[in-house]
Structures are given as C-alpha cells and as structure tokens.
Design a protein around this motif. Structure first.
Motif, mmCIF file in Angstrom:
data_model
loop_
_atom_site.group_PDB
_atom_site.id
_atom_site.type_symbol
_atom_site.label_atom_id
_atom_site.label_comp_id
_atom_site.label_asym_id
_atom_site.label_seq_id
_atom_site.Cartn_x
_atom_site.Cartn_y
_atom_site.Cartn_z
ATOM 1 N N ARG A 1 0.851 -1.196 0.000
ATOM 2 C CA ARG A 1 0.000 0.000 0.000
ATOM 3 C C ARG A 1 0.883 1.242 0.000
ATOM 4 N NH1 ARG A 1 -5.431 -0.660 1.260
ATOM 5 N NH2 ARG A 1 -5.597 1.501 1.992
ATOM 6 N N LYS A 2 0.552 2.165 -0.865
ATOM 7 C CA LYS A 2 1.266 3.435 -0.898
ATOM 8 C C LYS A 2 0.704 4.347 0.185
ATOM 9 C CE LYS A 2 3.022 3.596 -5.618
ATOM 10 N NZ LYS A 2 3.023 2.144 -5.811
ATOM 11 N N VAL A 3 1.525 5.348 0.559
ATOM 12 C CA VAL A 3 1.154 6.239 1.662
ATOM 13 C C VAL A 3 1.192 7.690 1.190
ATOM 14 C CG1 VAL A 3 1.664 6.953 4.029
ATOM 15 C CG2 VAL A 3 2.166 4.607 3.296
ATOM 16 N N VAL A 4 0.108 8.420 1.465
ATOM 17 C CA VAL A 4 0.040 9.841 1.143
ATOM 18 C C VAL A 4 0.060 10.630 2.449
ATOM 19 C CG1 VAL A 4 -2.490 9.769 1.041
ATOM 20 C CG2 VAL A 4 -1.281 11.661 -0.031
ATOM 21 N N GLY A 5 0.839 11.684 2.487
ATOM 22 C CA GLY A 5 0.845 12.583 3.638
ATOM 23 C C GLY A 5 -0.171 13.690 3.436
ATOM 24 N N ILE A 6 -0.794 14.135 4.513
ATOM 25 C CA ILE A 6 -1.736 15.252 4.454
ATOM 26 C C ILE A 6 -1.400 16.235 5.564
ATOM 27 C CG2 ILE A 6 -4.131 15.992 4.719
ATOM 28 C CD1 ILE A 6 -5.071 13.420 3.509
ATOM 29 N N THR A 7 -1.261 17.501 5.198
ATOM 30 C CA THR A 7 -1.079 18.557 6.189
ATOM 31 C C THR A 7 -1.764 19.825 5.705
ATOM 32 O OG1 THR A 7 0.523 19.725 7.575
ATOM 33 C CG2 THR A 7 1.154 19.395 5.270
ATOM 34 N N PHE A 8 -2.390 20.525 6.605
ATOM 35 C CA PHE A 8 -3.002 21.820 6.294
ATOM 36 C C PHE A 8 -3.175 22.576 7.598
ATOM 37 C CE2 PHE A 8 -6.445 18.680 6.618
ATOM 38 C CZ PHE A 8 -7.302 19.263 7.541
ATOM 39 N N GLY A 9 -3.669 23.810 7.506
ATOM 40 C CA GLY A 9 -3.820 24.630 8.706
ATOM 41 C C GLY A 9 -4.956 25.616 8.553
ATOM 42 N N GLY A 10 -4.985 26.601 9.441
ATOM 43 C CA GLY A 10 -6.085 27.551 9.482
ATOM 44 C C GLY A 10 -6.265 28.373 8.223
ATOM 45 N N PHE A 11 -5.169 28.620 7.489
ATOM 46 C CA PHE A 11 -5.272 29.410 6.264
ATOM 47 C C PHE A 11 -5.995 28.658 5.151
ATOM 48 C CE2 PHE A 11 -1.339 31.607 7.958
ATOM 49 C CZ PHE A 11 -1.991 32.796 8.239
ATOM 50 N N ASN A 12 -6.123 27.341 5.277
ATOM 51 C CA ASN A 12 -6.795 26.526 4.265
ATOM 52 C C ASN A 12 -8.252 26.259 4.598
ATOM 53 O OD1 ASN A 12 -3.815 24.944 4.772
ATOM 54 N ND2 ASN A 12 -4.175 25.852 2.761
ATOM 55 N N MET A 13 -8.681 26.686 5.781
ATOM 56 C CA MET A 13 -10.046 26.421 6.228
ATOM 57 C C MET A 13 -11.018 27.440 5.627
ATOM 58 S SD MET A 13 -9.703 23.704 8.031
ATOM 59 C CE MET A 13 -11.098 23.479 9.136
ATOM 60 N N PRO A 14 -12.304 27.077 5.510
ATOM 61 C CA PRO A 14 -13.268 27.954 4.835
ATOM 62 C C PRO A 14 -13.727 29.148 5.649
ATOM 63 C CG PRO A 14 -14.364 25.961 5.623
ATOM 64 C CD PRO A 14 -12.890 25.764 5.872
ATOM 65 N N VAL A 15 -13.352 29.186 6.937
ATOM 66 C CA VAL A 15 -13.772 30.279 7.808
ATOM 67 C C VAL A 15 -12.555 30.786 8.575
ATOM 68 C CG1 VAL A 15 -15.289 30.976 9.707
ATOM 69 C CG2 VAL A 15 -16.061 29.237 8.067
ATOM 70 N N GLY A 16 -12.401 32.097 8.651
ATOM 71 C CA GLY A 16 -11.316 32.692 9.404
ATOM 72 C C GLY A 16 -11.799 33.265 10.725
ATOM 73 N N PRO A 17 -10.875 33.812 11.557
ATOM 74 C CA PRO A 17 -9.448 33.961 11.256
ATOM 75 C C PRO A 17 -8.709 32.632 11.280
ATOM 76 C CG PRO A 17 -9.888 34.597 13.519
ATOM 77 C CD PRO A 17 -11.227 34.345 12.884
ATOM 78 N N TYR A 18 -7.473 32.651 10.833
ATOM 79 C CA TYR A 18 -6.704 31.419 10.698
ATOM 80 C C TYR A 18 -6.501 30.708 12.033
ATOM 81 C CZ TYR A 18 -2.519 33.726 12.571
ATOM 82 O OH TYR A 18 -1.631 34.374 13.390
ATOM 83 N N ASP A 19 -6.513 31.472 13.139
ATOM 84 C CA ASP A 19 -6.292 30.871 14.450
ATOM 85 C C ASP A 19 -7.603 30.646 15.210
ATOM 86 O OD1 ASP A 19 -6.815 33.543 14.829
ATOM 87 O OD2 ASP A 19 -5.140 33.911 16.187
#
Length: 436
Positions: free
Chosen positions: A230-248
């Motif tokens: 099985r291959k492995v994919v990494g996933i990372t994201f944060g507040g700037f990628n979310m649909p609602v702000g602020p990022y924090d």
C-alpha cells in the motif's frame, strides 16, 4: 571587519524561527550557510532571535530585537520615524548623534531584508504596523547609502498598507529584489511596482537538508504499509486553508472539515492509499522549562483525524496521526519516505518536491488571506496543474487522482528539475556579491 546585516519581517521572538513554523527554519538555516559560503570574510549579524546553539553552529551575531521591532506599537513606529530623520540629517551633513539602528546599519556593507510573504498586507497578521516600520527601517538604511537587498520575497498585495507611496519609494530604492516565484514579477507589475531591479531565484528552503538517519514509529508505519503493498500519502493543512477565518479560530465547527473528510474517504476507499496526517508547525514552552510541543495546526489536524475515524472505525488502520512535534530535519525526512503529499503548507511542498515526492498543493482560502504562493512555488517545477482550491471537493479529488495516476512520471520530472532549482538557489549569491 566587513559586515552583512540580515533583518526584515522574518524577525521574530526567540525560538519562533527554530521551533515554530517549520518552513521558516527551512529558509534561515540555508540562508546563513549560503552567506558564509559566498561571503567567507564577512561577519553576519541579524535581528532574528536565534538560540545559542544556532548562533554557535551557524556563526552569527544576534542583535537585540527592539532595534528593529518589539511589538510595542507606539514606540516601534516612533523609533522608526526617528531612524529616518537621523539618517536624513546625517546624509545632509549634519553633526548629529545617530540612532542605535542607524549606527549598526552604517557599520555594515550590505543589508539583506528577508520578509517571505509578509512584505505587504500580510505583515499585519504578525504585528500591528509591522510593514510601515519595515519600510521606514529600509528607508533609513537607504538614506545612509547602504546597499539594500529584498531577498526571497513574495511581495504584496498592497491594498491595506498604511502608506503605499512609502512602500513604492522604498521598493524603488532597493538595489536588488530577489523574488522566489516568477509569478511575483507579474503581480508587482499589476500593482504598479517597477520590476527593473527584480530577479528570480528559488527559495533557499530547497537546499535545507533532511536528517536521513531519522527513524521512528511514523517511518515504521510507512515501511509497514509498503510491505503490505500500500502506498502512503501525507496530508497537512492549517487555518489558512479552512473555509472560515481567522486562521487561528478555535474551536471550529465540524462542518468546516467536510471537504477534507470526503477527500480522505475517497483516498482510502477509491485509491486504496494509507494516510499520514502531520503538522508542519510546532510550538514550545519558553526556558528555563523549554519543551517542544505541538503547534497551532496540530489541533486542527487532530480534530480532522478524530472526525475521520469517527466516520468509519475501519479507517483507523489506514490512517496515522503524528501526535508529537518533530524537528524540521526530521519532518523533512518523514516527508521524504511518502509516496505522495497533499499540503496546504507551501514549505511542506518544498520538503516533498526537493526530495522528488509528487505533491498536490492546496491554496490558502482567499476569504482568510490572499496568497499566490502555491501557484508560484508549483509553477517553478511545472507542477501548477496540481494546485487546488480548498473548498472544491470535485477539483481536489480530480487533482489527487491525476497525481496518483502519474506518480512515476512526476518523480522522474522532479529528478531532472530539482538539481537545477537547487543550483539556482545557490548561484543567486554570486549576483548578490556584486553589491559589496
């Protein structure tokens, strides 16, 4: 002794560049090593607040942060205007006492401003009036006749800056502007900034080295998946990628994760991939009880993981959450063992592509912050077709599938491109040398 001053909007409190946003450290370590390589006879001084270990290892001298910016709104702005006024009096031949900042600058042969994507509106996410203060500090140096270079920058936008005319004046007076994405030149022209002195060079982060000896339960997880075909994919994201702000923002409504959850479900069920979820930011407790800990992105990713396995308990055996903070050299090593990466953090993409790992880029949500970094960095590698809008599930699924179906072709292309990118990141210093 000849001196180079490294300053700019990347000036942060002690530990932030080393133990906070991992991408920052990808930049600063190669930056100082490149300066020593190409300017071996120069002393390197900086307003970046680095640890004693870094200072000793990388041979830099750290100046007090308040010389540049100290998160004291009234005094920071007042001091910056004072620097400009004293520099102007000095230039006009007045018998005056310079400010502390002016004295330091006047003793340098070159000033390098490192500001990343903050040279413009985005500076305000880090501190009030930061961009105004930076412009004034640069203007003072320029009045003193010091060569100034804006380096590794993603400039703009300039819609909310306090004094656009000042920004334009300072920008024109830089001796050289080194943008890290070719797209930035187009943007500068669009915003009415001259590009005669603008040149392109890749971000020095492409030269950051992974700890190839790194081993952990997370690398073991990937190795075991590979043993099971099985291959492995990494996933990372944060507040700037979310649909609602602020990022924090915290807490967040589970509904905000809907697109990411559906994407993960598709990856496991339709592409038969395992997933490693990891944060590309850290946090830390200050000395004397220093301790590295999980950062701001982690709480978002932890909730994402919990919502995912809550959706289907069977997902648990196909998903791992890296629940501990990793040093930059170690997280890059972990990324290098993946088969593919999906990232909302641009320097995680650098960690992947610099090791020839196929990557899907998730843009910042423009309702939260404006940034072209994902298109800029991806286009350098002819990977811009793999950039996605965070809220577009159909587009994400289509792009991730296309990347997965072309893993070997992408890897081979990166194996040809990355050595050239790394060479360009180094060679720009030969151009910078012309200014001293």
């Amino acid at each position: 002794m000849k001196k180079i001053l490294v300053t700019g909007l990347c000036t942060l409190h002690w530990g932030r560049l080393e133990y906070g946003n991992i991408g920052n450290y990808y930049i600063v370590e190669p930056l100082f090593r490149l300066l020593h390589k190409h300017f071996p006879d120069y002393e390197i001084i900086t307003t970046f607040q680095m640890t004693e270990e870094f200072v000793k290892c990388e041979k830099v001298q750290v100046l007090p942060m308040e010389i540049y910016y100290n998160w004291d709104l009234e005094k920071d702005v007042e001091n910056a205007y004072y620097d400009v006024e004293k520099a102007r009096q000095y230039r006009n031949g007045g018998d005056i006492t310079l400010s502390k900042y002016d004295e330091i600058v006047l003793g340098c042969d070159l000033l390098i401003n490192v500001s990343g994507d903050m040279w413009g509106d985005n500076a305000e996410h880090v501190g009030q009036q930061r961009f105004l203060v930076d412009c004034l500090k640069m203007k003072a140096a320029q009045l003193l006749g010091i060569k100034t270079i804006l380096y590794a920058v993603t400039p703009g936008p300039f819609d909310k800056v306090d004094d656009r005319n000042l920004a334009l004046e300072v920008f024109k007076q830089f001796d050289l502007v080194v943008i890290r994405e070719k797209l930035s030149k187009h943007n500068l022209e669009k915003w009415g900034f001259p590009t005669k002195k603008v040149v392109w060079a890749p971000c020095p982060s492409f030269l950051f080295e992974a700890n190839l000896a790194y081993q952990s339960k997370w690398t073991e997880y990937i190795e075991n998946a590979h043993k099971n075909k099985r291959k492995v994919v990494g996933i990372t994201f944060g507040g700037f990628n979310m649909p609602v702000g602020p990022y924090d923002m915290w807490p967040r409504d589970p509904e905000q994760y809907k697109v990411f959850l559906e994407l993960a479900k598709y990856i496991i069920q339709n592409l038969n991939l395992d997933i490693v979820i990891f944060s590309h930011t850290n946090g830390f407790d200050l000395p004397p009880n220093f301790k590295l800990k999980n950062g701001r992105d982690y709480i978002i990713l932890k909730e994402f993981y919990e919502l995912l396995i809550e959706k289907d308990e069977n997902y648990r055996k196909h998903v791992a959450l890296v629940d501990e903070p990793l040093l930059p050299c170690d997280i890059k090593a972990l990324i290098g063992k993946l088969d593919m990466l999906i990232t909302g953090r641009v320097h995680a993409s650098v960690a992947a592509t610099s090791q020839c790992i196929p990557t899907v880029y998730i843009e910042y949500d423009r309702r939260v912050i404006y940034s072209d970094k994902m298109y800029g960095f991806s286009s350098l590698l002819n990977m811009d077709k793999y950039v996605c809008v965070p809220g577009d599930l159909e587009g994400l699924i289509q792009t991730v599938t296309e990347c997965y179906n072309n893993l070997e072709q992408i890897k081979k292309k990166l194996e040809k491109t990355i050595p050239q990118i790394k060479q360009c990141a180094d060679l720009i210093y030969e151009d910078i040398k012309k200014y001293v």
